[in-house]
Design an enzyme around this catalytic site. Structure first.
Site, PDB file in Angstrom:
ATOM      1  N   PHE A 154       0.814  -1.229   0.000  1.00 35.27           N
ATOM      2  CA  PHE A 154       0.000   0.000   0.000  1.00 35.27           C
ATOM      3  C   PHE A 154       0.845   1.275   0.000  1.00 35.27           C
ATOM      4  CE2 PHE A 154      -2.432  -3.391   2.056  1.00 35.27           C
ATOM      5  CZ  PHE A 154      -3.538  -3.438   1.218  1.00 35.27           C
ATOM      6  N   LEU A 155       2.157   1.158  -0.189  1.00 32.90           N
ATOM      7  CA  LEU A 155       2.999   2.366  -0.123  1.00 32.90           C
ATOM      8  C   LEU A 155       2.675   3.305  -1.282  1.00 32.90           C
ATOM      9  CD1 LEU A 155       5.390   2.233  -2.493  1.00 32.90           C
ATOM     10  CD2 LEU A 155       6.387   0.608  -0.914  1.00 32.90           C
ATOM     11  N   LYS A 206      -6.536  -5.242  -2.283  1.00 31.81           N
ATOM     12  CA  LYS A 206      -5.642  -4.296  -2.972  1.00 31.81           C
ATOM     13  C   LYS A 206      -6.371  -3.519  -4.070  1.00 31.81           C
ATOM     14  CE  LYS A 206      -2.219  -2.034  -4.375  1.00 31.81           C
ATOM     15  NZ  LYS A 206      -1.702  -0.908  -3.607  1.00 31.81           N
ATOM     16  N   ASN A 210      -7.261   0.695  -4.037  1.00 28.34           N
ATOM     17  CA  ASN A 210      -6.845   1.660  -5.061  1.00 28.34           C
ATOM     18  C   ASN A 210      -8.054   2.222  -5.805  1.00 28.34           C
ATOM     19  OD1 ASN A 210      -4.199   1.551  -4.407  1.00 28.34           O
ATOM     20  ND2 ASN A 210      -3.472   0.737  -6.361  1.00 28.34           N
ATOM     21  N   ALA A 254      -8.904  18.333  -5.143  1.00 30.39           N
ATOM     22  CA  ALA A 254      -9.290  18.458  -6.556  1.00 30.39           C
ATOM     23  C   ALA A 254      -8.094  18.930  -7.369  1.00 30.39           C
ATOM     24  CB  ALA A 254     -10.438  19.447  -6.681  1.00 30.39           C
ATOM     25  N   GLY A 255      -8.031  18.524  -8.618  1.00 32.62           N
ATOM     26  CA  GLY A 255      -6.900  18.928  -9.445  1.00 32.62           C
ATOM     27  C   GLY A 255      -7.082  18.465 -10.878  1.00 32.62           C
ATOM     28  N   CYS A 262      -0.178   3.315 -11.007  1.00 32.30           N
ATOM     29  CA  CYS A 262      -1.078   2.401 -10.295  1.00 32.30           C
ATOM     30  C   CYS A 262      -2.563   2.672 -10.466  1.00 32.30           C
ATOM     31  CB  CYS A 262      -0.669   2.353  -8.836  1.00 32.30           C
ATOM     32  SG  CYS A 262       0.961   1.578  -8.713  1.00 32.30           S
ATOM     33  N   ARG A 329       5.397   7.727 -15.186  1.00 33.54           N
ATOM     34  CA  ARG A 329       4.420   6.791 -15.751  1.00 33.54           C
ATOM     35  C   ARG A 329       3.013   7.378 -15.628  1.00 33.54           C
ATOM     36  NH1 ARG A 329       6.320   1.224 -12.912  1.00 33.54           N
ATOM     37  NH2 ARG A 329       6.657   2.648 -11.178  1.00 33.54           N
TER      38      ARG A 329
HETATM   39  P1  NAD Z   1       8.766  -1.355 -11.382  1.00 29.77           P
HETATM   40  O1  NAD Z   1       8.573  -1.438 -12.851  1.00 29.77           O
HETATM   41  O2  NAD Z   1       9.345  -0.131 -10.783  1.00 29.77           O
HETATM   42  O3  NAD Z   1       9.649  -2.591 -10.883  1.00 29.77           O
HETATM   43  C1  NAD Z   1       9.483  -3.908 -11.297  1.00 29.77           C
HETATM   44  C2  NAD Z   1      10.873  -4.536 -11.461  1.00 29.77           C
HETATM   45  O4  NAD Z   1      10.743  -5.932 -11.689  1.00 29.77           O
HETATM   46  C3  NAD Z   1      11.659  -3.966 -12.629  1.00 29.77           C
HETATM   47  O5  NAD Z   1      12.905  -3.485 -12.175  1.00 29.77           O
HETATM   48  C4  NAD Z   1      11.832  -5.176 -13.573  1.00 29.77           C
HETATM   49  O6  NAD Z   1      13.057  -5.151 -14.271  1.00 29.77           O
HETATM   50  C5  NAD Z   1      11.770  -6.313 -12.592  1.00 29.77           C
HETATM   51  N1  NAD Z   1      11.404  -7.618 -13.176  1.00 29.77           N
HETATM   52  C6  NAD Z   1      10.383  -7.904 -14.011  1.00 29.77           C
HETATM   53  N2  NAD Z   1      10.344  -9.227 -14.246  1.00 29.77           N
HETATM   54  C7  NAD Z   1      11.346  -9.783 -13.547  1.00 29.77           C
HETATM   55  C8  NAD Z   1      11.799 -11.124 -13.375  1.00 29.77           C
HETATM   56  N3  NAD Z   1      11.153 -12.144 -13.941  1.00 29.77           N
HETATM   57  N4  NAD Z   1      12.872 -11.331 -12.594  1.00 29.77           N
HETATM   58  C9  NAD Z   1      13.503 -10.313 -11.980  1.00 29.77           C
HETATM   59  N5  NAD Z   1      13.112  -9.033 -12.097  1.00 29.77           N
HETATM   60  C10 NAD Z   1      12.037  -8.763 -12.870  1.00 29.77           C
HETATM   61  O7  NAD Z   1       7.317  -1.640 -10.744  1.00 29.77           O
HETATM   62  P2  NAD Z   1       6.764  -1.146  -9.322  1.00 29.77           P
HETATM   63  O8  NAD Z   1       6.243   0.225  -9.443  1.00 29.77           O
HETATM   64  O9  NAD Z   1       7.749  -1.474  -8.280  1.00 29.77           O
HETATM   65  O10 NAD Z   1       5.500  -2.102  -9.179  1.00 29.77           O
HETATM   66  C11 NAD Z   1       5.642  -3.488  -8.953  1.00 29.77           C
HETATM   67  C12 NAD Z   1       4.284  -4.049  -8.583  1.00 29.77           C
HETATM   68  O11 NAD Z   1       3.857  -3.486  -7.333  1.00 29.77           O
HETATM   69  C13 NAD Z   1       3.171  -3.746  -9.566  1.00 29.77           C
HETATM   70  O12 NAD Z   1       2.278  -4.828  -9.588  1.00 29.77           O
HETATM   71  C14 NAD Z   1       2.491  -2.536  -8.961  1.00 29.77           C
HETATM   72  O13 NAD Z   1       1.148  -2.424  -9.333  1.00 29.77           O
HETATM   73  C15 NAD Z   1       2.597  -2.831  -7.488  1.00 29.77           C
HETATM   74  N6  NAD Z   1       2.591  -1.648  -6.613  1.00 29.77           N
HETATM   75  C16 NAD Z   1       3.300  -0.544  -6.967  1.00 29.77           C
HETATM   76  C17 NAD Z   1       3.332   0.559  -6.113  1.00 29.77           C
HETATM   77  C18 NAD Z   1       4.072   1.812  -6.470  1.00 29.77           C
HETATM   78  O14 NAD Z   1       3.903   2.808  -5.770  1.00 29.77           O
HETATM   79  N7  NAD Z   1       4.872   1.847  -7.513  1.00 29.77           N
HETATM   80  C19 NAD Z   1       2.675   0.494  -4.869  1.00 29.77           C
HETATM   81  C20 NAD Z   1       1.978  -0.677  -4.539  1.00 29.77           C
HETATM   82  C21 NAD Z   1       1.946  -1.748  -5.425  1.00 29.77           C
HETATM   83  C1  UGA Z   2      -1.284   4.892  -4.820  1.00 31.30           C
HETATM   84  C2  UGA Z   2      -1.920   4.566  -3.454  1.00 31.30           C
HETATM   85  O1  UGA Z   2      -2.085   5.772  -2.700  1.00 31.30           O
HETATM   86  C3  UGA Z   2      -1.045   3.589  -2.660  1.00 31.30           C
HETATM   87  O2  UGA Z   2      -1.705   3.229  -1.460  1.00 31.30           O
HETATM   88  C4  UGA Z   2      -0.834   2.351  -3.512  1.00 31.30           C
HETATM   89  O3  UGA Z   2       0.034   1.438  -2.858  1.00 31.30           O
HETATM   90  C5  UGA Z   2      -0.222   2.731  -4.831  1.00 31.30           C
HETATM   91  O4  UGA Z   2      -1.073   3.684  -5.507  1.00 31.30           O
HETATM   92  C6  UGA Z   2      -0.070   1.563  -5.744  1.00 31.30           C
HETATM   93  O5  UGA Z   2      -0.819   0.619  -5.670  1.00 31.30           O
HETATM   94  O6  UGA Z   2       0.828   1.641  -6.545  1.00 31.30           O
HETATM   95  P1  UGA Z   2       0.681   6.498  -5.648  1.00 31.30           P
HETATM   96  O7  UGA Z   2       0.078   6.283  -6.993  1.00 31.30           O
HETATM   97  O8  UGA Z   2       2.126   6.293  -5.476  1.00 31.30           O
HETATM   98  O9  UGA Z   2      -0.034   5.549  -4.559  1.00 31.30           O
HETATM   99  O10 UGA Z   2       0.388   8.010  -5.165  1.00 31.30           O
HETATM  100  P2  UGA Z   2      -0.919   8.752  -4.616  1.00 31.30           P
HETATM  101  O11 UGA Z   2      -0.487   9.664  -3.554  1.00 31.30           O
HETATM  102  O12 UGA Z   2      -2.007   7.820  -4.300  1.00 31.30           O
HETATM  103  O13 UGA Z   2      -1.351   9.635  -5.854  1.00 31.30           O
HETATM  104  C7  UGA Z   2      -1.882   9.050  -7.029  1.00 31.30           C
HETATM  105  C8  UGA Z   2      -2.407  10.133  -7.958  1.00 31.30           C
HETATM  106  O14 UGA Z   2      -3.583  10.705  -7.415  1.00 31.30           O
HETATM  107  C9  UGA Z   2      -1.438  11.286  -8.177  1.00 31.30           C
HETATM  108  O15 UGA Z   2      -1.460  11.654  -9.542  1.00 31.30           O
HETATM  109  C10 UGA Z   2      -1.989  12.397  -7.306  1.00 31.30           C
HETATM  110  O16 UGA Z   2      -1.685  13.665  -7.802  1.00 31.30           O
HETATM  111  C11 UGA Z   2      -3.474  12.118  -7.403  1.00 31.30           C
HETATM  112  N1  UGA Z   2      -4.246  12.640  -6.245  1.00 31.30           N
HETATM  113  C12 UGA Z   2      -4.067  12.108  -5.014  1.00 31.30           C
HETATM  114  C13 UGA Z   2      -5.184  13.637  -6.451  1.00 31.30           C
HETATM  115  O17 UGA Z   2      -5.376  14.129  -7.585  1.00 31.30           O
HETATM  116  N2  UGA Z   2      -5.900  14.085  -5.376  1.00 31.30           N
HETATM  117  C14 UGA Z   2      -5.744  13.580  -4.135  1.00 31.30           C
HETATM  118  O18 UGA Z   2      -6.457  14.038  -3.208  1.00 31.30           O
HETATM  119  C15 UGA Z   2      -4.793  12.568  -3.953  1.00 31.30           C
END
Ligand code: NAD
Ligand code: UGA
Length: 432
Positions: A154-155, A206, A210, A254-255, A262, A329
């Site tokens: 959830f980060l 999850k 989101n 709002a924005g 994600c 992204r």
């Molecule tokens: P990311 O693209 O930053 O990282 C994924 C990494 O996995 C890449 O470095 C890629 O090279 C590596 N990879 C892919 N296939 C591989 C394999 N078979 N072996 C070894 N390495 C491999 O992605 P992310 O943002 O860290 O997101 C990862 C997952 O977590 C996604 O499902 C995303 O939805 C979820 N998630 C992301 C966030 C976020 O804030 N970014 C928060 C919560 C959940």
């Molecule tokens: C979001 C969730 O907050 C995390 O809990 C989750 O783990 C993550 O997705 C994920 O699954 O990857 P993240 O996308 O990193 O995290 O950042 P947020 O702070 O949630 O912002 C997401 C988007 O919403 C941004 O574009 C932000 O500008 C927008 N936002 C957020 C708004 O327009 N208004 C708000 O009040 C809050």
């Protein structure tokens, strides 16, 4: 006692998770198929911008609890609990592409030499845990015992380290008491509530979280549109709503709509998942439509303020999808800048950290600037796309002098309209 943890995929989630697990005393080995990332980490460099992360990685590497490599065999040999943190990008039709999860599961199965717990941390459709179990069973030729766990993350980017070190809750979906106990011990040092569920419920938690957060954003953006039309003020409306404990104030800013890697992909994946079960998730379709419209509405607002955009110079502050990250992204800045350039505008853009990533996506018609003042210099208007703190602290009188016209169009509502008017700006924002 510290556990031996493997991380497959050291992107935003894997790198932060692995580092925080090392910080609380576990022994962590992270691998990635992207060898350039691993080379950087081994040289002491961090491939992403995330506040506080570089220091924590350096500390834990130096103290011998965190190491990186590229080989699954080595990762599986060195760990008892292995996290899959690979990317799950959207397919062109919006479904989640699970090829990297599948590959990681196969690689682990083939490398196993004894009981292992394979934890899925990537965001995946419900029933992926079941598919991972079948995959590991098929490729684990020695028929070794293993457990599958779903442990969604959830980060948030930009505050990932703080979120991972102090989570609101930890969700663990399991099918065995053995795995539940290991996961409780692993997460015990974080002091957060641990919710143990079945795997399917954890997977749905999850996507539900989101989608709910995205829904709040689209809801408030709809209210902002009504405020604009009716002459009300969104800030005051939110203030009045948010004191109701059932509503709260989070995620009601709002924005220009949500972006990032994600919310857009997870909302669209959840719509597909529901469809597969015969449910038409109409609320989420509306959430998506409102979000897409929010970007076009903002471009229209710029056009209405400037009348003609063609041949005008527009300064853009903020490129990353949110502050404190370099992640581009699905950043709203991409659609907004491309629309302005398409209309013939020249864009002067600035972001504190995302410029190198933005340069890979945006080039034509965009000049990248070294600070906000350079972006404002000679521009017909200044547009705020990402609410970095640095922009809240701008010397606005200097900005006004630098601009060809004192016009600011603020997609994040970072300034007070009355103050901006007093400073002599034409100031447009969202829902006020
Ligand atoms: P990311 O693209 O930053 O990282 C994924 C990494 O996995 C890449 O470095 C890629 O090279 C590596 N990879 C892919 N296939 C591989 C394999 N078979 N072996 C070894 N390495 C491999 O992605 P992310 O943002 O860290 O997101 C990862 C997952 O977590 C996604 O499902 C995303 O939805 C979820 N998630 C992301 C966030 C976020 O804030 N970014 C928060 C919560 C959940
Ligand atoms: C979001 C969730 O907050 C995390 O809990 C989750 O783990 C993550 O997705 C994920 O699954 O990857 P993240 O996308 O990193 O995290 O950042 P947020 O702070 O949630 O912002 C997401 C988007 O919403 C941004 O574009 C932000 O500008 C927008 N936002 C957020 C708004 O327009 N208004 C708000 O009040 C809050």
């Amino acid at each position: 006692m510290g556990k031996r943890v493997g991380i497959i995929g050291v992107g935003y989630v894997g790198l932060v998770t692995g580092t925080c697990l090392a910080e609380v005393g576990h022994e962590v080995y992270g691998i990635d198929s992207n060898t350039a990332k691993i080379d950087m980490l081994r040289r002491g460099q961090v491939p992403i911008y995330e506040p506080g992360l570089a220091e924590l990685i350096a500390k834990n590497m130096a103290e011998g609890r965190l190491a990186f490599g590229t080989e699954t065999d080595e990762c599986v040999r060195r760990s008892d609990i292995i996290f899959i943190c690979v990317n799950t990008p959207p397919k062109p039709n919006g479904q989640a592409d699970l090829r990297y999860v599948d590959l990681a599961a196969r690689n682990v199965a083939q490398a196993m030499g004894g009981y292992r717990i394979l934890v899925d941390k990537s965001t995946v459709p419900v029933h992926t845990g079941e598919k991972v179990r079948e995959t590991v069973k098929r490729h684990n030729k020695k028929n070794l015992e293993f457990d599958i766990v779903s442990n969604p993350e959830f980060l948030r980017e930009g505050s990932a380290v703080a979120d991972a070190m102090h989570p609101d809750r930890i969700v663990v979906g399991v099918t065995s008491e053995r795995a539940a106990t290991a996961m409780r011990e692993l997460y015990e040092p974080f002091g957060a509530p641990i919710i143990v569920t079945d795997i399917e419920s954890a997977e749905i938690i999850k996507h539900a979280c989101n989608s709910f957060l995205a829904m709040k954003i689209s809801f408030i953006n709809s209210i902002a549109a009504i405020c604009e039309a009716a002459g009300a003020k969104i800030d005051e409306v939110v203030e009045g709503m948010s004191l109701d404990k059932r509503i709260g104030r989070e995620f009601l800013h709002a924005g220009i709509g949500y972006g990032g890697s994600c919310f857009p992909k997870d909302v669209s994946a959840f719509i597909h998942i529901a469809e597969d079960f015969g449910y038409d998730f109409t609320i989420l379709k509306a959430v998506q439509a409102v979000n897409a419209h929010q970007r076009t509405r903002f471009v229209k607002k710029i056009e209405q303020t400037l009348w003609v955009v063609g041949d005008k110079t527009i300064g853009v502050l903020g490129l990353a999808f949110k502050p404190n990250t370099d992640d581009m992204r699905n950043a709203p800045s991409i659609d907004i800048i491309q629309a302005l350039v398409h209309d013939g505008a020249k864009v002067r853009a600035y972001d504190p950290v995302a410029v190198p990533n933005a340069q890979k996506i945006l080039d034509e018609g965009v000049t990248f600037c070294k600070d906000p003042y350079e972006a404002a210099h000679g521009a017909d208007a200044l547009v705020i796309v990402t609410e970095w703190d640095e922009f809240r602290e701008l010397d606005l009188e200097r900005v006004r002098e630098l601009l060809a016209q004192p016009i600011i169009i603020d997609g994040r509502n970072i300034f007070d309209p009355a103050q901006m008017k007093a400073l002599g700006f034409v100031y447009e924002s969202i829902g006020r």
